[in-house]
Enzyme design. Structure first.
Site, PDB file in Angstrom:
ATOM      1  N   ASP A 181       0.870  -1.171   0.000  1.00 22.42           N
ATOM      2  CA  ASP A 181       0.000   0.000   0.000  1.00 22.42           C
ATOM      3  C   ASP A 181       0.905   1.218   0.000  1.00 22.42           C
ATOM      4  OD1 ASP A 181      -2.395  -1.443   0.076  1.00 22.42           O
ATOM      5  OD2 ASP A 181      -2.456  -1.469   2.262  1.00 22.42           O
ATOM      6  N   ASP A 196      -6.987  -1.618  -4.336  1.00 23.21           N
ATOM      7  CA  ASP A 196      -7.996  -1.290  -3.329  1.00 23.21           C
ATOM      8  C   ASP A 196      -9.019  -0.302  -3.885  1.00 23.21           C
ATOM      9  OD1 ASP A 196      -6.536  -2.848  -1.513  1.00 23.21           O
ATOM     10  OD2 ASP A 196      -5.481  -1.121  -0.672  1.00 23.21           O
TER      11      ASP A 196
END
Length: 169
Positions: free
Chosen positions: A116, A130
């Protein structure tokens, strides 16, 4: 099915490229400012699901992602709606992007941590996959609520409303 595959492949490609670049250029603990302190690139390895939930269940999240991929492919084979193809393509591409991390990144197969790197304000750090999953899911919920079926027809609620309107006229 073609549109679903093209959308999924595009999202998967963008996710893989951006993660490779983030790993190469964004150092942990040294965020890169994009728009002041509001948007930054922040390297984070997430062993859990969204918002770092279920961090001890990486293997289960991997199996869930595999199930999502299989489910989307099964639904996609009967689909005739371009809007459903877009929504399912976003979900499929995102699920595959994070699944690849879980299968091939350290600490090992079925336990890999998802990369991330996008941080926006107070929102948890996320990635392209995501974003695609969330956008696709929102679109699919909206389509369902408004009565659009994957086969391209309108749902019973929409059909009943139209029948009621015609009967009143």
């Amino acid at each position: 099915m073609r549109m679903l595959v093209v959308v999924a492949a595009t999202i998967l490609g963008l996710d893989l490229v951006t993660k490779i670049l983030a790993v190469a250029y964004v150092k942990p603990g040294r965020p890169v400012q994009v728009i002041g302190d509001v948007v930054t690139l922040t390297m984070l390895r997430n062993p859990g699901a969204a918002f770092s939930m279920a961090t001890g269940m990486t293997w289960l999240l991997t199996l869930v992602a595999i199930g999502v991929v299989i489910g989307v492919i099964k639904i996609g084979r009967t689909m005739r709606s371009p809007w459903w193809a877009l929504g399912l393509g976003l979900v499929l591409g995102g699920a595959l992007g994070n699944l690849i991390d879980r299968l091939f990144r350290s600490p090992g197969p079925l336990q890999g941590h998802v990369v991330d790197f996008v941080s926006v304000g107070w929102w948890p750090v996320f990635n392209v996959a995501d974003s695609a999953i969330v956008c696709g899911a929102v679109l699919l919920v909206a389509l369902t609520l408004f009565g659009f079926n994957p086969d391209g027809t309108r749902g019973d609620a929409a059909a009943e409303d139209e029948t009621d309107n015609e009967a009143e006229a």
